[in-house]
Design a protein around this motif. Structure first.
Motif, mmCIF file in Angstrom:
data_model
loop_
_atom_site.group_PDB
_atom_site.id
_atom_site.type_symbol
_atom_site.label_atom_id
_atom_site.label_comp_id
_atom_site.label_asym_id
_atom_site.label_seq_id
_atom_site.Cartn_x
_atom_site.Cartn_y
_atom_site.Cartn_z
ATOM 1 N N ASP A 28 0.959 -1.164 -0.043
ATOM 2 C CA ASP A 28 -0.137 -0.082 0.088
ATOM 3 C C ASP A 28 0.765 1.335 -0.034
ATOM 4 O O ASP A 28 0.569 2.181 -0.783
ATOM 5 C CB ASP A 28 -0.926 0.002 1.185
ATOM 6 C CG ASP A 28 -1.785 0.845 1.230
ATOM 7 O OD1 ASP A 28 -2.806 0.964 0.498
ATOM 8 O OD2 ASP A 28 -1.892 2.280 2.157
ATOM 9 N N ALA A 29 1.919 1.241 0.911
ATOM 10 C CA ALA A 29 2.846 2.558 1.010
ATOM 11 C C ALA A 29 3.619 2.791 -0.323
ATOM 12 O O ALA A 29 3.403 3.818 -0.765
ATOM 13 C CB ALA A 29 3.649 2.375 2.229
ATOM 14 N N VAL A 32 1.349 4.405 -3.018
ATOM 15 C CA VAL A 32 1.259 5.801 -2.960
ATOM 16 C C VAL A 32 2.487 6.494 -3.157
ATOM 17 O O VAL A 32 2.626 7.605 -4.104
ATOM 18 C CB VAL A 32 0.677 6.196 -1.752
ATOM 19 C CG1 VAL A 32 0.790 7.685 -1.376
ATOM 20 C CG2 VAL A 32 -0.831 5.562 -1.336
ATOM 21 N N TYR A 61 -6.242 8.232 -3.104
ATOM 22 C CA TYR A 61 -5.309 7.193 -3.709
ATOM 23 C C TYR A 61 -4.824 7.577 -4.938
ATOM 24 O O TYR A 61 -3.783 7.324 -5.416
ATOM 25 C CB TYR A 61 -5.651 5.672 -3.561
ATOM 26 C CG TYR A 61 -5.378 5.088 -2.182
ATOM 27 C CD1 TYR A 61 -4.292 4.072 -2.055
ATOM 28 C CD2 TYR A 61 -5.972 5.481 -0.945
ATOM 29 C CE1 TYR A 61 -3.588 3.670 -1.000
ATOM 30 C CE2 TYR A 61 -5.630 4.889 0.033
ATOM 31 C CZ TYR A 61 -4.488 3.958 0.243
ATOM 32 O OH TYR A 61 -4.156 3.459 1.279
ATOM 33 N N GLN A 72 0.189 9.746 5.428
ATOM 34 C CA GLN A 72 -0.036 8.862 5.798
ATOM 35 C C GLN A 72 0.706 7.612 5.324
ATOM 36 O O GLN A 72 1.154 6.686 6.184
ATOM 37 C CB GLN A 72 -1.658 8.420 5.555
ATOM 38 C CG GLN A 72 -2.184 6.829 5.907
ATOM 39 C CD GLN A 72 -2.543 6.087 4.953
ATOM 40 O OE1 GLN A 72 -2.299 6.269 3.936
ATOM 41 N NE2 GLN A 72 -2.553 4.840 5.444
ATOM 42 N N SER A 73 1.040 7.493 4.200
ATOM 43 C CA SER A 73 2.103 6.430 3.686
ATOM 44 C C SER A 73 3.180 6.548 4.271
ATOM 45 O O SER A 73 3.960 5.512 4.526
ATOM 46 C CB SER A 73 2.182 6.692 2.150
ATOM 47 O OG SER A 73 0.721 6.189 1.589
ATOM 48 N N ASN A 76 3.177 4.783 7.231
ATOM 49 C CA ASN A 76 3.284 3.594 7.111
ATOM 50 C C ASN A 76 4.496 2.791 7.095
ATOM 51 O O ASN A 76 4.793 1.762 7.501
ATOM 52 C CB ASN A 76 2.522 3.125 5.515
ATOM 53 C CG ASN A 76 1.235 3.330 5.701
ATOM 54 O OD1 ASN A 76 0.499 3.100 6.825
ATOM 55 N ND2 ASN A 76 0.539 3.093 4.608
#
Length: 176
Positions: A28-29, A32, A61, A72-73, A76
């Protein structure tokens, strides 16, 4: 916990969650943090093709200008590092696994709660990219709900385990 002798490691479900979390949060990180290369048409999109649908629902995203999603990333990355530390400590059967895992799960839980609050009226949030209830439920609520439910269960378990160890005097005066 003299030398960690009575610590046998995290329960299987919690170690599995921690492992899955490290892997998925890394994916996920990196999605981004590598935009636009990870986006449709980018040279890394083949690694992230499920995001082609997700970015139509969770607009953060796909929004290259969204600083909250980017921040937020980066958080992460800290979460991933601590998750790896927790997994190593667990492998070594170190009692400090409990505390590090509690920290990681607390980070995951509250980061996800905050992220989801950004889509509510409480935070003057924007709307999701669809009005289709099935898409919202299966592509947003359930996946994001897992990132609240499992860390929440882990926090509850770890809190009680740590409290039991402290109140039983097992861990007093020992360093790990």
């Amino acid at each position: 916990m003299a030398g960690g002798g009575d610590f046998r490691g995290l329960p299987t479900w919690l170690a599995a969650w921690l492992t899955l979390s490290v892997l998925v949060v890394t994916w996920d990180a990196t999605f981004v943090l590598t935009r636009p290369h990870s986006m449709p048409g980018g040279n890394l999109n083949w690694l992230y093709s499920p995001y082609n649908l997700y970015i139509t629902i969770d607009k953060r995203y796909g929004d290259m200008e969204d600083s909250f999603g980017l921040a937020q990333s980066w958080l992460n990355i800290v979460e991933i590092f601590l998750g790896i530390v927790a997994l190593i400590l667990n492998y070594q059967r170190k009692p400090s696994t409990l505390l590090v895992t509690l920290v990681v799960c607390t980070m995951t839980f509250w980061k996800t709660v905050l992220y989801n609050l950004m889509y509510t009226r409480l935070a003057n949030g924007e709307e999701l990219g669809t009005d289709d209830p099935m898409m919202i439920i299966f592509c947003f609520v359930i996946p994001n709900g897992c990132w609240v439910l499992f860390p929440g269960l882990a926090m509850w378990y770890l809190y009680n385990d740590i409290l039991r160890r402290i109140t039983s005097g097992v861990s007093h005066g020992k360093q790990n």
